[in-house]
Design a protein around this motif. Structure first.
Motif, PDB file in Angstrom:
ATOM      1  N   VAL A   1      21.411  43.458  35.892  1.00  0.00           N
ATOM      2  CA  VAL A   1      21.751  42.331  36.773  1.00  0.00           C
ATOM      3  C   VAL A   1      23.143  41.813  36.423  1.00  0.00           C
ATOM      4  CG1 VAL A   1      21.186  39.924  37.346  1.00  0.00           C
ATOM      5  CG2 VAL A   1      19.359  41.623  37.197  1.00  0.00           C
ATOM      6  N   GLY A   2      23.413  41.719  35.111  1.00  0.00           N
ATOM      7  CA  GLY A   2      24.703  41.211  34.657  1.00  0.00           C
ATOM      8  C   GLY A   2      25.875  42.053  35.111  1.00  0.00           C
ATOM      9  N   ASP A   3      25.675  43.379  35.202  1.00  0.00           N
ATOM     10  CA  ASP A   3      26.759  44.242  35.699  1.00  0.00           C
ATOM     11  C   ASP A   3      27.209  43.798  37.085  1.00  0.00           C
ATOM     12  OD1 ASP A   3      26.775  45.796  33.437  1.00  0.00           O
ATOM     13  OD2 ASP A   3      25.413  47.306  34.239  1.00  0.00           O
ATOM     14  N   ASN A   4      26.272  43.335  37.888  1.00  0.00           N
ATOM     15  CA  ASN A   4      26.595  42.934  39.265  1.00  0.00           C
ATOM     16  C   ASN A   4      27.194  41.536  39.338  1.00  0.00           C
ATOM     17  OD1 ASN A   4      25.435  45.207  41.037  1.00  0.00           O
ATOM     18  ND2 ASN A   4      23.755  44.785  39.653  1.00  0.00           N
ATOM     19  N   VAL A   5      26.602  40.568  38.639  1.00  0.00           N
ATOM     20  CA  VAL A   5      27.108  39.196  38.759  1.00  0.00           C
ATOM     21  C   VAL A   5      28.413  39.003  37.989  1.00  0.00           C
ATOM     22  CG1 VAL A   5      24.787  38.286  39.107  1.00  0.00           C
ATOM     23  CG2 VAL A   5      25.727  38.323  36.805  1.00  0.00           C
ATOM     24  N   GLY A   6      28.626  39.788  36.917  1.00  0.00           N
ATOM     25  CA  GLY A   6      29.853  39.645  36.139  1.00  0.00           C
ATOM     26  C   GLY A   6      30.949  40.595  36.549  1.00  0.00           C
ATOM     27  N   ASP A   7      30.608  41.889  36.632  1.00  0.00           N
ATOM     28  CA  ASP A   7      31.636  42.911  36.839  1.00  0.00           C
ATOM     29  C   ASP A   7      31.916  43.217  38.303  1.00  0.00           C
ATOM     30  OD1 ASP A   7      31.838  43.087  34.121  1.00  0.00           O
ATOM     31  OD2 ASP A   7      30.503  44.807  33.929  1.00  0.00           O
ATOM     32  N   VAL A   8      31.064  42.750  39.215  1.00  0.00           N
ATOM     33  CA  VAL A   8      31.340  42.934  40.645  1.00  0.00           C
ATOM     34  C   VAL A   8      31.762  41.605  41.264  1.00  0.00           C
ATOM     35  CG1 VAL A   8      30.421  43.650  42.878  1.00  0.00           C
ATOM     36  CG2 VAL A   8      29.765  44.896  40.822  1.00  0.00           C
ATOM     37  N   ALA A   9      30.827  40.638  41.331  1.00  0.00           N
ATOM     38  CA  ALA A   9      31.152  39.347  41.946  1.00  0.00           C
ATOM     39  C   ALA A   9      32.229  38.610  41.152  1.00  0.00           C
ATOM     40  CB  ALA A   9      29.893  38.487  42.046  1.00  0.00           C
ATOM     41  N   GLY A  10      32.106  38.601  39.814  1.00  0.00           N
ATOM     42  CA  GLY A  10      33.088  37.905  38.987  1.00  0.00           C
ATOM     43  C   GLY A  10      34.465  38.526  39.062  1.00  0.00           C
ATOM     44  N   MET A  11      34.524  39.859  38.933  1.00  0.00           N
ATOM     45  CA  MET A  11      35.815  40.551  39.007  1.00  0.00           C
ATOM     46  C   MET A  11      36.430  40.403  40.394  1.00  0.00           C
ATOM     47  SD  MET A  11      38.032  42.268  37.324  1.00  0.00           S
ATOM     48  CE  MET A  11      39.253  43.566  37.331  1.00  0.00           C
ATOM     49  N   GLY A  12      35.593  40.443  41.436  1.00  0.00           N
ATOM     50  CA  GLY A  12      36.098  40.275  42.797  1.00  0.00           C
ATOM     51  C   GLY A  12      36.774  38.928  42.986  1.00  0.00           C
ATOM     52  N   SER A  13      36.137  37.872  42.473  1.00  0.00           N
ATOM     53  CA  SER A  13      36.729  36.537  42.571  1.00  0.00           C
ATOM     54  C   SER A  13      38.018  36.441  41.761  1.00  0.00           C
ATOM     55  CB  SER A  13      35.724  35.485  42.077  1.00  0.00           C
ATOM     56  OG  SER A  13      34.591  35.446  42.903  1.00  0.00           O
ATOM     57  N   ASP A  14      38.043  37.122  40.614  1.00  0.00           N
ATOM     58  CA  ASP A  14      39.231  37.152  39.753  1.00  0.00           C
ATOM     59  C   ASP A  14      40.428  37.742  40.510  1.00  0.00           C
ATOM     60  OD1 ASP A  14      41.152  37.673  37.840  1.00  0.00           O
ATOM     61  OD2 ASP A  14      39.807  38.638  36.425  1.00  0.00           O
ATOM     62  N   ILE A  15      40.235  38.939  41.062  1.00  0.00           N
ATOM     63  CA  ILE A  15      41.324  39.598  41.790  1.00  0.00           C
ATOM     64  C   ILE A  15      41.679  38.811  43.057  1.00  0.00           C
ATOM     65  CG2 ILE A  15      41.965  41.676  43.060  1.00  0.00           C
ATOM     66  CD1 ILE A  15      42.029  42.220  40.168  1.00  0.00           C
ATOM     67  N   PHE A  16      40.677  38.238  43.715  1.00  0.00           N
ATOM     68  CA  PHE A  16      40.906  37.476  44.951  1.00  0.00           C
ATOM     69  C   PHE A  16      41.877  36.324  44.698  1.00  0.00           C
ATOM     70  CE2 PHE A  16      39.953  34.085  47.962  1.00  0.00           C
ATOM     71  CZ  PHE A  16      39.904  34.754  49.170  1.00  0.00           C
ATOM     72  N   GLU A  17      41.664  35.587  43.585  1.00  0.00           N
ATOM     73  CA  GLU A  17      42.526  34.421  43.374  1.00  0.00           C
ATOM     74  C   GLU A  17      43.942  34.835  42.976  1.00  0.00           C
ATOM     75  OE1 GLU A  17      43.407  32.698  40.207  1.00  0.00           O
ATOM     76  OE2 GLU A  17      42.830  34.401  38.982  1.00  0.00           O
ATOM     77  N   SER A  18      44.113  35.962  42.265  1.00  0.00           N
ATOM     78  CA  SER A  18      45.468  36.439  41.978  1.00  0.00           C
ATOM     79  C   SER A  18      46.152  36.919  43.254  1.00  0.00           C
ATOM     80  CB  SER A  18      45.422  37.586  40.961  1.00  0.00           C
ATOM     81  OG  SER A  18      45.008  37.135  39.700  1.00  0.00           O
ATOM     82  N   TYR A  19      45.394  37.637  44.079  1.00  0.00           N
ATOM     83  CA  TYR A  19      45.894  38.160  45.359  1.00  0.00           C
ATOM     84  C   TYR A  19      46.396  37.017  46.240  1.00  0.00           C
ATOM     85  CZ  TYR A  19      45.339  40.506  49.980  1.00  0.00           C
ATOM     86  OH  TYR A  19      45.511  41.023  51.244  1.00  0.00           O
ATOM     87  N   CYS A  20      45.547  36.017  46.429  1.00  0.00           N
ATOM     88  CA  CYS A  20      45.929  34.877  47.278  1.00  0.00           C
ATOM     89  C   CYS A  20      46.988  34.017  46.608  1.00  0.00           C
ATOM     90  CB  CYS A  20      44.698  34.034  47.604  1.00  0.00           C
ATOM     91  SG  CYS A  20      43.461  34.908  48.577  1.00  0.00           S
ATOM     92  N   GLY A  21      46.878  33.864  45.272  1.00  0.00           N
ATOM     93  CA  GLY A  21      47.851  33.040  44.560  1.00  0.00           C
ATOM     94  C   GLY A  21      49.265  33.585  44.668  1.00  0.00           C
ATOM     95  N   SER A  22      49.415  34.915  44.602  1.00  0.00           N
ATOM     96  CA  SER A  22      50.754  35.505  44.709  1.00  0.00           C
ATOM     97  C   SER A  22      51.339  35.282  46.101  1.00  0.00           C
ATOM     98  CB  SER A  22      50.699  37.001  44.386  1.00  0.00           C
ATOM     99  OG  SER A  22      49.923  37.710  45.337  1.00  0.00           O
TER     100      SER A  22
END
Length: 673
Positions: A212-233
């Motif tokens: 379960v953690g692979d999905n909530v941390g490494d998929v949803a969490g990583m997606g939000s991480d990249i999303f905010e850098s993408y939009c922030g730039s």
């Protein structure tokens, strides 16, 4: 047609392509019996965690929205904040829901159809996440830009979008990271070392929580991480263009609006390049997985570099700006390749060899690898900054940094797809082991997982480099915005206020790392006690005649994550506000500079050390230095469990921490007068 319509239309088109790929995924068989039951438990645990996390996050967002409405006395910034938060949360939910559908189908494909089909299904699962991140960013930002008409006077309101996206990212990444690593550490230490059973053994109560953690941390969490850098730039580059003087922007383009729209236009083209990259991977899926995935990434980047030249020239923008885009795009690939070496090359074998003399030498070798791995990526980031300043006219260099960050992140669709592929492949292997599908199936899923570990490590390196450039662009936009509202404002190294801020900023990454590391340790402690209890008290569990209480382990990880994610989030959002209004904009500017340097250095060290420890463990498990069950194996498992919170909790939190602090500072900049 109004050119401003293109980004939101491209965003909608990206969502349509993502939905088509999702329908392709669910058309594959999902298995039956025990395979389907295990997959249902993973999906249920992930969705329950996300609902509870978002309910707490929703209350926090409501409070911040009200404060923004009061502070700005208008509706534009609060609305942009809410839109940014909703777009980020939606992208994460779409990606995670798809990943929990793709994992079991990858397992069944590996059993029935072979490695090529299994690779396609797993990669399709990651592709939906990648396209959702790029599409939701374009749709949300593009709609706001269209709504505000690209007016430089209203550009400041768009900063709220980045703040909303960053706030969701911080909670998702930290909460998901605490969940996944508390489960992973607990399952590994009790299962592999104490009980002597394989990874993902169905007798281990912590295995479902780990998956379960692979999905909530490494998929949803990583997606939000990249999303905010993408939009922030993108937001930072728009803001920099909006604050340029006429003398500055006329050296780069015939109209200021062309420079403001350029990052959105480039990101729109980048979405198309990402889709082409996904097609390249699909066409090459019969080859080695690593080659297929690398071809998609590099191919998409090369297409972007070529397309960017014609796009910028069509807008009448100087060719010097194209060079900045190219520096960023190539720099992103280079950082990824360096990360691949340190997490999959000779350093990994040296760490594994260190296991011959016990866990201590494994720890020493891993830390040394992490520290050494900082050198080249930081030099690449410094080189990008220096090169952009060299090719652009004097006074325009910070715009070049912003465009370099956008260039690095424009192909986020394929970059995120390859990163999210890793957790899907990892889950597929776990399901195969728990369902007892045999060595042949597990051999295929292990091969996909091994490549996934490398792609995930590359993704982390890329994310750190991109976050560093994006944060630098946001800080430059903050300085330009404050200069507009505070006459005489300047950041000088001989100003005691700036130096004070630099030291204050430098401590935040260490404080947040300590909080998140301790959170994983405390949660893992509770998890270990629970797993031990079940092995001791449930009759027949070790013999395989009884079922573990997986729900209890999922609940422990959930409670810990939700409880411990709040303090880092509050610190990141509140510290710029307190420092800015109490100590002044000079101290705040210095704080951002100090935090940026510390965050990048610490993030690279932790991410690469953690990735190297993980792959050293897998190198031994392939039969080297005694293989599974040997003393060397026990030593490298200890290294891996220490590396887990390094690479998946505290390290990734650094990316978001600096971007949250920077974007909050940018939002409040007009109020600092």
């Amino acid at each position: 047609m109004d050119i401003l319509l293109l980004p939101p239309l491209f965003g909608l088109a990206g969502l349509v392509v993502a939905f088509i790929i999702y329908r392709i995924i669910v058309s594959y068989p999902a298995g039956e019996g025990q395979v389907a039951e295990i997959a249902a438990l993973i999906h249920k645990g992930a969705m329950v965690f996300m609902r509870r996390e978002y309910s707490i996050l929703g209350l926090f967002l409501l409070v911040v929205t009200v404060l923004l409405a009061i502070g700005f006395g208008g509706w534009r910034t609060p609305v942009a904040f809410v839109v940014g938060a909703l777009c980020s949360a939606t992208a994460g939910l779409i990606g995670m829901h798809t990943a929990t559908k793709a994992n079991v189908r990858t397992t069944v494909a590996a059993k029935n159809e072979g490695a090529a089909t299994a690779l396609n299904v797993a990669f399709y699962g990651g592709s939906v996440m990648g396209l959702a991140v790029a599409a939701m960013g374009l749709l949300g930002l593009g709609a706001l830009y269209l709504w505000f008409g690209g007016d430089p006077h209203h550009a400041e309101a768009i900063h709220g979008f980045g703040m909303g996206a960053s706030t969701v990212a911080l909670f998702s990444r930290v909460g998901g990271g605490i969940f996944t690593k508390s489960a992973d550490v607990g399952a590994d230490l009790v299962g592999k070392i104490e009980a002597g059973i394989p990874e993902d053994d169905p007798r281990n109560p912590g295995v479902i929580a780990d998956n379960v953690g692979d999905n909530v941390g490494d998929v949803a969490g990583m997606g939000s991480d990249i999303f905010e850098s993408y939009c922030g730039s993108i937001i930072a580059t728009i803001a920099i263009a909006a604050t340029m003087t006429m003398l500055q922007w006329q050296q780069l383009a015939p109209e200021r609006e062309a420079l403001m729209f350029a990052p959105l236009a480039l990101a729109s083209v980048g979405l198309i390049c990402s889709i082409l990259g996904i097609i390249i991977v699909r066409l090459m899926s019969a080859n080695a997985p690593a080659m297929a995935l690398r071809s998609g990434t590099i191919g998409a980047t090369l297409i972007l570099i070529g397309a960017a030249y014609f796009l910028l020239r069509w807008q009448g923008i100087s060719a010097a700006v194209w060079w900045c885009v190219m520096f960023g795009a190539v720099g992103g690939i280079f950082i990824g390749l360096v990360t691949e070496y340190y997490t999959g090359g000779k350093p990994v074998r040296l760490i594994a060899k260190g296991g011959e003399t016990g866990p201590a030498t494994v720890m020493i070798a891993g830390l040394a690898t992490g520290m050494e791995s900082v050198v080249v990526p930081v030099l690449v980031i410094a080189g990008i900054i220096f090169a952009t300043a060299a090719v652009l006219p004097e006074g325009c260099g910070v715009y070049g940094v912003g465009m370099a960050a956008v260039g690095m992140l424009s192909t986020v669709g394929i970059t995120m797809a390859i990163d999210a592929y890793g957790p899907v492949a990892d889950n597929a292997g776990g399901i195969a082991e728990m369902a007892g599908l045999g060595e042949d199936t597990r051999k295929i899923t292990d091969g996909l997982d091994e490549v996934g570990n490398t792609t995930a490590a590359i993704g982390k390196g890329f994310a750190i480099g991109a976050a560093g450039l994006a944060a630098l662009a946001i800080i430059a936009a903050f300085i330009a915005t404050v200069e507009r509202h505070v006459p005489g404002f300047a950041l000088r190294l001989d100003d005691p206020r700036v130096l004070t801020g630099m030291f204050i900023g430098g401590l935040f990454p260490f404080l947040v790392s300590a909080i998140t590391m301790r959170a994983v340790g405390d949660a893992a402690f509770d998890m270990i006690k629970e797993i031990r209890r079940q092995f001791k008290e449930i009759p027949g569990l070790m013999e395989g005649t009884a079922k573990p209480d997986s729900d209890r382990c999922v609940d422990i990880a959930t409670q810990a994550a939700l409880r411990k994610m709040i303090l880092p989030g509050v610190l990141a959002v509140a510290s710029p506000v307190v420092v800015g209004f109490v100590l002044g904009p000079q101290v705040l500017g210095g704080m951002l500079g100090g935090a940026l340097i510390s965050c990048v250095l610490l993030a690279l060290t932790m991410a690469n050390a953690g990735g190297a420890w993980d792959n050293a463990k897998k190198y031994v498990e392939k039969g080297n230095f005694g293989g599974k069950g040997s003393d060397v194996h026990k030593a490298v498992v200890v290294g891996d469990t220490v590396g887990d919170p390094f690479k998946d909790t505290s390290g990734p939190a650094m990316n978001i921490l600096i971007n949250v602090m920077a974007i909050v500072s940018l939002v409040i900049a007009p109020l600092l007068a």
